[in-house]
Write a protein that holds these residues in place. Structure first.
Motif, mmCIF file in Angstrom:
data_model
loop_
_atom_site.group_PDB
_atom_site.id
_atom_site.type_symbol
_atom_site.label_atom_id
_atom_site.label_comp_id
_atom_site.label_asym_id
_atom_site.label_seq_id
_atom_site.Cartn_x
_atom_site.Cartn_y
_atom_site.Cartn_z
ATOM 1 N N ILE A 362 24.883 20.779 58.193
ATOM 2 C CA ILE A 362 24.006 19.612 58.160
ATOM 3 C C ILE A 362 24.724 18.362 58.651
ATOM 4 C CG2 ILE A 362 22.475 18.232 56.699
ATOM 5 C CD1 ILE A 362 21.672 21.147 56.955
ATOM 6 N N PHE A 363 25.999 18.216 58.293
ATOM 7 C CA PHE A 363 26.711 16.985 58.614
ATOM 8 C C PHE A 363 26.964 16.819 60.111
ATOM 9 C CE2 PHE A 363 28.977 15.810 54.374
ATOM 10 C CZ PHE A 363 27.733 15.803 53.751
ATOM 11 N N VAL A 364 27.210 17.910 60.834
ATOM 12 C CA VAL A 364 27.511 17.790 62.265
ATOM 13 C C VAL A 364 26.329 17.186 63.032
ATOM 14 C CG1 VAL A 364 27.975 19.072 64.389
ATOM 15 C CG2 VAL A 364 29.310 19.539 62.331
ATOM 16 N N PRO A 365 25.105 17.695 62.865
ATOM 17 C CA PRO A 365 23.973 17.036 63.541
ATOM 18 C C PRO A 365 23.779 15.588 63.093
ATOM 19 C CG PRO A 365 23.363 19.234 62.798
ATOM 20 C CD PRO A 365 24.690 18.937 62.181
ATOM 21 N N MET A 366 23.960 15.320 61.796
ATOM 22 C CA MET A 366 23.829 13.956 61.300
ATOM 23 C C MET A 366 24.861 13.040 61.949
ATOM 24 S SD MET A 366 23.316 14.755 57.221
ATOM 25 C CE MET A 366 23.830 13.093 56.789
ATOM 26 N N ALA A 367 26.105 13.506 61.974
ATOM 27 C CA ALA A 367 27.178 12.689 62.521
ATOM 28 C C ALA A 367 26.986 12.450 64.014
ATOM 29 C CB ALA A 367 28.522 13.372 62.267
ATOM 30 N N GLY A 368 26.547 13.499 64.721
ATOM 31 C CA GLY A 368 26.310 13.336 66.145
ATOM 32 C C GLY A 368 25.204 12.340 66.430
ATOM 33 N N ALA A 369 24.151 12.370 65.625
ATOM 34 C CA ALA A 369 23.016 11.477 65.835
ATOM 35 C C ALA A 369 23.384 10.019 65.598
ATOM 36 C CB ALA A 369 21.864 11.888 64.919
ATOM 37 N N ILE A 370 24.287 9.769 64.652
ATOM 38 C CA ILE A 370 24.612 8.389 64.313
ATOM 39 C C ILE A 370 25.808 7.874 65.090
ATOM 40 C CG2 ILE A 370 26.246 8.703 62.398
ATOM 41 C CD1 ILE A 370 24.511 6.649 60.851
ATOM 42 N N GLY A 371 26.484 8.772 65.850
ATOM 43 C CA GLY A 371 27.547 8.322 66.728
ATOM 44 C C GLY A 371 28.965 8.505 66.215
ATOM 45 N N PHE A 372 29.173 9.315 65.194
ATOM 46 C CA PHE A 372 30.529 9.581 64.723
ATOM 47 C C PHE A 372 31.263 10.467 65.733
ATOM 48 C CE2 PHE A 372 28.835 8.852 60.289
ATOM 49 C CZ PHE A 372 29.608 7.719 60.045
ATOM 50 N N SER A 373 32.540 10.193 65.951
ATOM 51 C CA SER A 373 33.359 11.018 66.837
ATOM 52 C C SER A 373 33.689 12.342 66.152
ATOM 53 C CB SER A 373 34.666 10.287 67.168
ATOM 54 O OG SER A 373 35.491 10.204 65.998
ATOM 55 N N PRO A 374 34.178 13.347 66.902
ATOM 56 C CA PRO A 374 34.583 14.608 66.273
ATOM 57 C C PRO A 374 35.651 14.413 65.184
ATOM 58 C CG PRO A 374 34.349 14.930 68.622
ATOM 59 C CD PRO A 374 34.195 13.453 68.382
ATOM 60 N N LEU A 375 36.624 13.526 65.428
ATOM 61 C CA LEU A 375 37.654 13.286 64.417
ATOM 62 C C LEU A 375 37.051 12.658 63.173
ATOM 63 C CD1 LEU A 375 40.774 11.986 66.410
ATOM 64 C CD2 LEU A 375 40.469 14.194 65.266
ATOM 65 N N ALA A 376 36.155 11.700 63.341
ATOM 66 C CA ALA A 376 35.510 11.065 62.196
ATOM 67 C C ALA A 376 34.674 12.083 61.419
ATOM 68 C CB ALA A 376 34.621 9.907 62.666
ATOM 69 N N THR A 377 33.989 12.946 62.141
ATOM 70 C CA THR A 377 33.179 13.976 61.494
ATOM 71 C C THR A 377 34.045 14.952 60.721
ATOM 72 O OG1 THR A 377 31.590 13.804 63.324
ATOM 73 C CG2 THR A 377 31.406 15.724 61.885
ATOM 74 N N ALA A 378 35.179 15.334 61.315
ATOM 75 C CA ALA A 378 36.104 16.229 60.628
ATOM 76 C C ALA A 378 36.641 15.596 59.354
ATOM 77 C CB ALA A 378 37.261 16.604 61.556
ATOM 78 N N ALA A 379 36.932 14.295 59.406
ATOM 79 C CA ALA A 379 37.407 13.587 58.219
ATOM 80 C C ALA A 379 36.348 13.596 57.120
ATOM 81 C CB ALA A 379 37.792 12.152 58.575
ATOM 82 N N LEU A 380 35.103 13.379 57.508
ATOM 83 C CA LEU A 380 34.016 13.380 56.520
ATOM 84 C C LEU A 380 33.824 14.759 55.909
ATOM 85 C CD1 LEU A 380 31.398 11.111 58.326
ATOM 86 C CD2 LEU A 380 32.504 10.633 56.124
ATOM 87 N N ILE A 381 33.810 15.790 56.753
ATOM 88 C CA ILE A 381 33.589 17.146 56.246
ATOM 89 C C ILE A 381 34.759 17.599 55.385
ATOM 90 C CG2 ILE A 381 33.376 19.574 56.915
ATOM 91 C CD1 ILE A 381 31.822 18.624 59.376
ATOM 92 N N GLY A 382 35.988 17.387 55.872
ATOM 93 C CA GLY A 382 37.160 17.814 55.117
ATOM 94 C C GLY A 382 37.312 17.084 53.803
ATOM 95 N N ALA A 383 37.152 15.757 53.843
ATOM 96 C CA ALA A 383 37.317 14.968 52.622
ATOM 97 C C ALA A 383 36.168 15.187 51.648
ATOM 98 C CB ALA A 383 37.437 13.482 52.969
ATOM 99 N N SER A 384 34.929 15.268 52.162
ATOM 100 C CA SER A 384 33.792 15.467 51.253
ATOM 101 C C SER A 384 33.801 16.869 50.669
ATOM 102 C CB SER A 384 32.464 15.206 51.982
ATOM 103 O OG SER A 384 32.261 16.132 53.030
ATOM 104 N N GLY A 385 34.365 17.824 51.401
ATOM 105 C CA GLY A 385 34.501 19.161 50.845
ATOM 106 C C GLY A 385 35.544 19.223 49.758
ATOM 107 N N ALA A 386 36.621 18.436 49.924
ATOM 108 C CA ALA A 386 37.736 18.479 48.972
ATOM 109 C C ALA A 386 37.565 17.545 47.792
ATOM 110 C CB ALA A 386 39.039 18.127 49.698
ATOM 111 N N ILE A 387 36.667 16.586 47.902
ATOM 112 C CA ILE A 387 36.649 15.487 46.945
ATOM 113 C C ILE A 387 36.297 15.919 45.521
ATOM 114 C CG2 ILE A 387 34.230 14.848 47.335
ATOM 115 C CD1 ILE A 387 35.156 11.920 47.151
#
Length: 440
Positions: A362-387
């Motif tokens: 879900i996050f990848v399409p969301m991030a792509g639509a709002i303009g997050f870079s691949p690195l920013a998206t990876a940070a969100l997915i990795g950190a939100s998964g670990a948090i």
């Protein structure tokens, strides 16, 4: 805002509230599963059928705990840890911060350099409790040190468990339409992990730096660390060599097969075959091993069933999807929402590895639509998964430290492990994930 009646939200809030009220984690998990199932429209029978069917998801982990507890008993009975700790005492006196940072470093090695994960905790920590108590170390500081070492390395170092986790992040992002290589993930996770490091420093040097007294109650395992200053220098014998060999076999086979069950069982058999322990002593040794970690093993089993209930309801996807329409073009708000979803989902399921595929879809399409870079998206997915992993009552990142620190029944899983690790790591991870998303 979030749909407050979403089954995941309601269930996790129930789990947290019951846990903070000192309801036993097993009961809290069962009641939270019931609430989640009923809220999602499942019948009571369907909820428990799903829960029981999901118990096997952590069966190997639970069996690993039992065997590791048995191996820890063998090590304690041999007196090996007592000899080692005696030689460590001169280095430990008066250096509490050094001890806690050293424990964090040792735990880091367990994720990457020697990837045994939590296997070292029931062997090393219980015998050190007497040393900690003599130094008046607050065990909450030890818990935060251990959890840092169990989490931070796999987020940023692409070796061992880190290679597995970062591979999952890269593969799932690529599968959902945003190309990323494993080598880019450490850069994406640098800011969140830096936040965790700040949390560790604050915990060791400020929050838990004061003396804390514990009652002089020792278990068989903790007693292995009670070394008087005038004790004679105990000679090393054949039994010590055999136990060390058993530990070496456990380590090597765990690396070769990636299975703690195979490794721990082999180590136990080696110790028996080479007569460091008698076969007739097997029953009392196993009983003591089960007594030490049996509760933790059952918690892992029930946590697996609880995760199955949340998955069966379909509420995880619903929770994520309902957040996509109301943050508009705000990258800050989008990052906060995505981190919050990761917190809720992972706190309940108790696994960052297992949450990444759910969030990435879900996050990848969301991030792509709002303009997050691949690195920013990876940070969100990795950190939100670990948090949610650090503060979750059902995570091995918290259950592992508790299994060692509670050997003498003086360390509460929720208030002495989960709450401190949540406070010192999840808040910095949350902030770090948001900042990384905005600057990368």
């Amino acid at each position: 805002m979030f749909e407050m009646l979403n089954p995941v939200v309601v269930s996790v809030l129930v789990l947290v509230a019951l846990s903070l009220a000192r309801v036993h984690v097993i009961i809290a998990l069962l009641l939270a599963a019931v609430v989640g199932g009923l809220t999602a429209g499942l019948s009571l029978e369907e909820t428990f059928t799903t829960l029981i069917g999901g118990l096997g998801g952590q069966g190997e982990t639970a069996l690993s705990y039992i065997l590791l507890g048995t191996l820890a008993v063998m090590v304690a009975r041999s007196g090996l840890t007592k000899k080692l700790i005696r030689r460590m005492l001169p280095l430990l006196r008066g250096r509490r911060a050094f001890v806690l940072f050293a424990i964090a470093g040792l735990a880091c090695f367990s994720q990457n350099l020697v990837p045994v994960h939590i296997a070292f905790i029931p062997i090393l920590i219980p015998p050190l409790l007497a040393v900690f108590d003599k130094m008046k170390i607050d065990r909450r500081g030890v818990a935060t040190a251990l959890t840092f070492g169990l989490k931070a390395p796999y987020l940023i170092v692409p070796l061992g468990f880190g290679l597995i986790f970062q591979g999952i992040v890269a593969d799932e992002m690529t599968a959902n339409g945003m190309d990323l290589t494993v080598g880019q993930v450490p850069l994406a996770m640098a800011i969140p992990v830096a936040g965790m490091l700040v949390g560790l420093v604050v915990a060791v040097l400020f929050t838990y730096r004061r003396d804390r007294q514990y009652a002089q109650v020792t278990s068989d395992l903790a007693a292995a660390g009670q070394v008087a200053e005038d004790d004679p220098d105990l000679a090393w014998g054949r039994r010590d060599v055999v136990v060390l060999l058993g530990l070496a076999v456990t380590l090597v086979l765990q690396i070769i097969y990636g299975s703690l069950v195979i490794a721990a069982l082999a180590g136990i058999v080696v110790i028996f075959l080479l007569r460091a322990e008698q076969w007739k002593e097997g029953e009392p040794i196993l009983d003591r091993g089960v007594a030490m970690v049996g509760t933790i093993a059952f918690i892992m089993l029930i946590a697996s069933g609880y995760a199955a209930v949340l998955t069966e309801t379909g509420a995880v996807d619903s929770l994520v999807e309902t957040t996509t329409g109301w943050f508009g073009d705000s990258r800050l708000l989008a990052a906060v929402v995505m981190m919050s979803v990761g917190l809720l989902v992972t706190m309940g399921i108790g696994t960052s590895f297992g949450t990444v595929p759910v969030l990435a879809a879900i996050f990848v399409p969301m991030a792509g639509a709002i303009g997050f870079s691949p690195l920013a998206t990876a940070a969100l997915i990795g950190a939100s998964g670990a948090i949610g992993d650090a503060g979750s009552p059902a995570s091995d990142s918290t259950l592992g430290p508790t299994s060692g620190l509670n050997a003498d029944k003086q360390h509460n899983h929720i208030w002495d492990t989960c709450v401190p690790t949540f406070m010192h790591y999840n808040i910095p991870l949350f902030i770090g994930g948001v900042v990384a998303a905005l600057v990368l």
